[in-house]
Design an enzyme around this catalytic site. Structure first.
Site, PDB file in Angstrom:
ATOM      1  N   TYR A 421      -5.862  -2.856   3.852  1.00  0.00           N
ATOM      2  CA  TYR A 421      -4.574  -2.413   3.311  1.00  0.00           C
ATOM      3  C   TYR A 421      -3.607  -1.931   4.393  1.00  0.00           C
ATOM      4  O   TYR A 421      -3.989  -1.732   5.541  1.00  0.00           O
ATOM      5  CB  TYR A 421      -4.732  -1.406   2.178  1.00  0.00           C
ATOM      6  CG  TYR A 421      -5.433  -0.088   2.391  1.00  0.00           C
ATOM      7  CD1 TYR A 421      -5.587   0.516   3.627  1.00  0.00           C
ATOM      8  CD2 TYR A 421      -5.929   0.595   1.276  1.00  0.00           C
ATOM      9  CE1 TYR A 421      -6.199   1.738   3.768  1.00  0.00           C
ATOM     10  CE2 TYR A 421      -6.549   1.828   1.405  1.00  0.00           C
ATOM     11  CZ  TYR A 421      -6.687   2.401   2.654  1.00  0.00           C
ATOM     12  OH  TYR A 421      -7.297   3.617   2.776  1.00  0.00           O
ATOM     13  N   GLU A 422      -2.363  -1.810   4.001  1.00  0.00           N
ATOM     14  CA  GLU A 422      -1.243  -1.530   4.915  1.00  0.00           C
ATOM     15  C   GLU A 422      -1.101  -2.602   5.994  1.00  0.00           C
ATOM     16  O   GLU A 422      -0.715  -2.318   7.131  1.00  0.00           O
ATOM     17  CB  GLU A 422      -1.379  -0.141   5.558  1.00  0.00           C
ATOM     18  CG  GLU A 422      -1.414   0.999   4.568  1.00  0.00           C
ATOM     19  CD  GLU A 422      -0.254   0.964   3.575  1.00  0.00           C
ATOM     20  OE1 GLU A 422       0.825   0.455   3.932  1.00  0.00           O
ATOM     21  OE2 GLU A 422      -0.448   1.425   2.443  1.00  0.00           O
ATOM     22  N   GLY A 423      -1.393  -3.824   5.633  1.00  0.00           N
ATOM     23  CA  GLY A 423      -1.325  -4.937   6.577  1.00  0.00           C
ATOM     24  C   GLY A 423      -2.698  -5.180   7.169  1.00  0.00           C
ATOM     25  O   GLY A 423      -3.230  -4.318   7.883  1.00  0.00           O
TER      26      GLY A 423
END
Length: 565
Positions: A421-423
């Site tokens: 997550y978050e890239g």
């Protein structure tokens, strides 16, 4: 096994490895000297160890649940969150104008690591709220700031980030959520979002959703996206939660880990929202939020890795198999390597945080460039290290590590999401070799110059270690120049190993600084990293420079396992 916040380790890095002293010497952060930092970290450590850590297992065994459309958080999470909020920890780095403490991000990120190590599922709530605070501070109108920031900073309300849709994950520009102008300054938001962390909450009075959507005249792709504040309850004339907005939680995802953190499928059905920033420029505001969260996620990986390693060491000191297993060479190898990598990852992340602080305090473009360059490295290496260390902790436990009774497998299950997550870490690596090298490699060169100069100055004290670090940095410089001469697809093919190589060289340098400043313990740890972990950068660079040809030569059928006979 109880979790002990690594306050002393963090303080050592702030004092001797990263330029926190320069941060505290600025006018903006002049009241955040080492004594103040020590007091803050000590109190945060007590909160993490005494209040949050006891909730971790409970959150795993008693997940957040949806009952008749209402979220029920894990038992004890309400009290834990209230302790975070009432201690002022949500607004540690926020603007004092709206109730924040205005302290450096370096301290905020250190606190985030300790809270994540104690209970990742609960720490996710303030992490997302802090990211939303950042976005509002930089992009929102004065009216929106005045209404939302005090409540978010105090922990009365919480914030979320709504990007992902079923058909739009890393390709954010493919989103289909619509926004319509209502003619009174508000907007009507319609669409569905998935993977929304803490998309609903019963530990705060309101949940404030930052939602990406496209206006009718918005261009295709990311350039036509706008960002909106869409609260669960629309504030009344006094700024308190009023009528329910037209949104709902459709379901909660059943996940591998972080069971105590509700991951929601959100439906917006003509919900009322207000613009954050300018129309069609929502990605700028969202990137402010995401960059804050990306460094925070790197700290999450480090925090969970730290907690897992503590449990593994404790187990190895108690488990008797032909003597205590901590005496066995291979067990010592695993534990020593894990400790060395945790130190390196923590130093990289705090170096990134101090660069952010120095840019904010001075406005210097070089500090901004360094912070931007280090962010994908801190996120990817911090979370990769967390995964490796948690995996090591399971291995040290042997068969008992695979049994839920010990609790060590929870760390492995929880930390896995941080690499996604978050890239994803692949996206971080592509960002590093793409956008972050788009300056012709200037930011990378300045960082490598610092490493080369630092290694030279250490040759009189620790010549063997200094020479290893110097040679690695010089080799990395040459590889960086080679990458700069290639087009993006060629760079992307080797992006992940290139990021790994850069992280290991940075880690070697920070270990060298620690060896110079510390005693025998720091020197012994530096030897482990520089002799056992740093050399892996060479094979990383071999892969990074291998190019794209051999990957494109493999057919999809071959990848699927179909072989001609």
């Amino acid at each position: 096994m109880s979790y002990k916040a690594p306050v002393e380790q963090i303080e050592f890095i702030l004092r001797h490895v990263v330029p926190y002293g320069e941060v505290a010497a600025t006018e903006r952060f002049g009241e955040a000297g080492f004594d103040t930092a020590s007091a803050i970290l000590t109190e945060a450590g007590k909160l993490a160890g005494n209040v949050l850590a006891p909730l971790n297992r409970n959150g795993d065994e008693n997940p957040a649940r949806l009952e008749n459309g209402k979220l029920r958080s894990s038992p004890g999470f309400d009290e834990g969150f209230r302790a975070i909020a009432e201690g002022g920890w949500v607004g540690l780095a926020a603007d004092p104008e709206h109730g924040g403490m205005g302290l450096p991000q370096a301290l905020n990120m250190a606190v985030a690591e300790m809270m994540a190590g104690a209970c990742l599922s609960l720490q996710l709530n303030p992490l997302l709220t802090q990211g939303q605070i950042e976005a509002l501070e930089h992009h929102a109108s004065d009216e929106l700031k005045a209404l939302y920031l005090p409540k978010l900073i105090s922990g009365e309300w919480s914030g979320t980030m709504n990007l992902t849709e079923p058909g739009a994950g890393s390709d954010v520009g493919a989103l289909t959520t619509r926004a319509e102008r209502n003619g009174d300054g508000s907007y009507s938001i319609t669409g569905q979002k998935i993977f929304i962390t803490w998309g609903d909450s019963d530990v705060t009075g309101n949940v404030c959703h930052a939602v990406l959507a496209r206006l009718p005249d918005g261009a295709k792709g990311t350039r036509g996206i706008s960002l909106f504040m869409v609260p669960k309850f629309i504030p009344d004339e006094n700024g308190n939660p009023g009528v329910a907005n037209s949104l709902k939680v459709v379901s909660l995802e059943e996940k591998t880990g972080i069971h105590g953190s509700p991951t929601c499928v959100m439906s917006y059905e003509g919900a009322t929202g207000w613009l954050i920033g300018e129309e069609h420029k929502g990605m700028a505001a969202m990137f402010t939020m995401m960059n804050c969260a990306r460094l925070g996620v790197g700290m999450q990986g480090i925090g969970v890795g730290e907690a897992a390693l503590q449990q593994a060491v404790a187990y190895a000191q108690e488990r008797n198999q032909m003597g205590l297993i901590i005496r066995h060479p291979d067990v010592r190898r695993m534990l020593a390597t894990a400790r060395a990598e945790i130190f390196a990852a923590r130093a990289i992340a705090l170096a990134c945080a101090t660069a952010i602080d120095l840019e904010r305090a001075t406005g210097d473009a070089d500090h901004a460039a360094r912070a931007a360059f280090l962010t994908p490295i801190a996120k990817a290496y911090g979370t990769d290290t967390g995964w490796r260390v948690a995996d090591t902790a399971v291995q040290v436990h042997g068969g008992m590590g695979y049994i839920e009774e010990t609790g060590v497998s929870q760390y492995l299950r929880d930390v896995r999401i941080t690499q996604i997550y978050e890239g994803t870490n692949g996206i971080q690596a592509m960002d590093l070799v793409g956008r972050k090298l788009s300056d012709g490699g200037e930011a990378a060169a300045r960082l490598l110059d610092e490493i080369l100069d630092g290694a030279k100055s250490a040759q009189g004290e620790h010549p063997d270690l200094a020479n290893e670090v110097w040679q690695a940095a010089e080799t990395l410089r040459e590889a960086t120049q080679t990458l700069l001469e290639r087009d993006l697809p060629e760079r992307f093919a080797g992006a992940v190993p290139y990021l790994s190589a850069f992280a290991r060289v940075l880690g070697g340098y920070y270990h060298l600084l620690a060896a110079r400043a510390g005693g025998e313990a720091q020197l012994a740890l530096a030897r482990v990293f520089i002799r056992r972990v740093l050399p892996r950068f060479g094979t990383d660079l071999d892969e990074a420079l291998a190019g794209l040809g051999d990957l494109t030569a493999i057919s999809n059928e071959t990848l699927a396992g179909e072989m001609a006979v």
